[in-house]
Motif scaffolding. Structure first.
Motif, short mmCIF file in Angstrom:
data_model
loop_
_atom_site.label_atom_id
_atom_site.label_comp_id
_atom_site.label_asym_id
_atom_site.label_seq_id
_atom_site.Cartn_x
_atom_site.Cartn_y
_atom_site.Cartn_z
N ASN A 8 8.82 -25.05 1.31
CA ASN A 8 7.49 -25.11 1.90
C ASN A 8 7.41 -24.21 3.14
N HIS A 9 8.43 -24.25 3.99
CA HIS A 9 8.45 -23.39 5.18
C HIS A 9 8.48 -21.93 4.80
N ARG A 10 9.25 -21.60 3.78
CA ARG A 10 9.33 -20.21 3.34
C ARG A 10 8.01 -19.73 2.78
N GLU A 11 7.38 -20.57 1.95
CA GLU A 11 6.08 -20.20 1.38
C GLU A 11 5.03 -20.04 2.48
N ARG A 12 5.07 -20.93 3.45
CA ARG A 12 4.11 -20.86 4.55
C ARG A 12 4.34 -19.61 5.41
N ALA A 13 5.60 -19.31 5.69
CA ALA A 13 5.92 -18.12 6.48
C ALA A 13 5.44 -16.86 5.78
N PHE A 14 5.69 -16.77 4.48
CA PHE A 14 5.26 -15.58 3.74
C PHE A 14 3.74 -15.51 3.69
N ALA A 15 3.08 -16.65 3.52
CA ALA A 15 1.62 -16.67 3.49
C ALA A 15 1.04 -16.20 4.83
N LEU A 16 1.65 -16.60 5.93
CA LEU A 16 1.18 -16.16 7.25
C LEU A 16 1.39 -14.66 7.44
N LEU A 17 2.53 -14.15 6.99
CA LEU A 17 2.78 -12.71 7.08
C LEU A 17 1.80 -11.93 6.21
N LYS A 18 1.53 -12.44 5.02
CA LYS A 18 0.57 -11.79 4.13
C LYS A 18 -0.82 -11.80 4.75
N ILE A 24 -4.64 -6.56 9.07
CA ILE A 24 -4.44 -5.16 9.43
C ILE A 24 -5.26 -4.26 8.51
N LEU A 25 -5.20 -4.53 7.22
CA LEU A 25 -5.94 -3.74 6.25
C LEU A 25 -7.44 -3.81 6.54
N LYS A 26 -7.96 -5.00 6.82
CA LYS A 26 -9.38 -5.16 7.13
C LYS A 26 -9.74 -4.44 8.42
N LEU A 27 -8.90 -4.56 9.43
CA LEU A 27 -9.14 -3.90 10.71
C LEU A 27 -9.23 -2.38 10.53
N ILE A 28 -8.30 -1.82 9.80
CA ILE A 28 -8.29 -0.38 9.58
C ILE A 28 -9.49 0.04 8.75
N LYS A 29 -9.85 -0.77 7.75
CA LYS A 29 -11.01 -0.45 6.92
C LYS A 29 -12.29 -0.42 7.77
N VAL A 30 -12.47 -1.42 8.63
CA VAL A 30 -13.64 -1.46 9.51
C VAL A 30 -13.62 -0.26 10.43
N GLN A 31 -12.47 0.04 10.99
CA GLN A 31 -12.37 1.17 11.90
C GLN A 31 -12.72 2.48 11.18
N MET A 32 -12.25 2.64 9.98
CA MET A 32 -12.53 3.87 9.23
C MET A 32 -14.00 3.93 8.82
N GLU A 82 -1.60 0.41 0.29
CA GLU A 82 -3.03 0.11 0.39
C GLU A 82 -3.70 0.94 1.48
N LEU A 83 -3.02 1.08 2.61
CA LEU A 83 -3.57 1.89 3.70
C LEU A 83 -3.65 3.35 3.31
N SER A 84 -2.66 3.82 2.57
CA SER A 84 -2.67 5.21 2.11
C SER A 84 -3.84 5.45 1.15
N ALA A 85 -4.07 4.52 0.24
CA ALA A 85 -5.19 4.62 -0.69
C ALA A 85 -6.52 4.60 0.07
N LEU A 86 -6.62 3.76 1.07
CA LEU A 86 -7.83 3.69 1.89
C LEU A 86 -8.04 5.00 2.63
N HIS A 87 -6.98 5.56 3.17
CA HIS A 87 -7.06 6.82 3.87
C HIS A 87 -7.52 7.94 2.94
N GLU A 88 -6.93 7.99 1.74
CA GLU A 88 -7.32 9.01 0.76
C GLU A 88 -8.79 8.88 0.38
N ALA A 89 -9.22 7.66 0.17
CA ALA A 89 -10.62 7.42 -0.20
C ALA A 89 -11.56 7.87 0.91
#
Length: 93
Positions: A8-18, A24-32, A82-89
């Protein structure tokens, strides 16, 4: 600590990192979309800072034994793709 609690701790830690990677992806998308182009130093500064912070979070979780090193690397690589694809787009606009 039971093995169920460890999982449970491992799943929660990974979910928080994800979730942080998704932020980050959303922040960069908004910024772009609204603020700056990828060539802008501000864009690069935000991206570098955010990616560094996430990599430190992942390193910490790995050292605690909450996330496997391969999982952490995979998460960073996926975000970079994902960031690279966003940048290319955005460059095609």
């Amino acid at each position: 600590m039971t093995s169920e609690m460890i999982v449970n701790h491992r799943e929660r830690a990974f979910a928080l990192l994800k979730a942080d990677a998704d932020k980050i992806l959303k922040l960069i998308k908004v910024q772009m979309d609204n603020l700056t182009m990828p060539q802008c130093p501000l864009y690069e500064e935000v991206l570098d800072t955010q990616m560094f912070g996430l990599s430190r979070e992942i390193d910490f979780a790995v050292r605690l034994g909450l996330v496997l090193e391969e999982e952490g690397k995979s998460l960073l690589e996926q975000l970079e793709r994902e960031l690279s694809a966003l940048h290319e787009a955005s460059m095609k606009k």
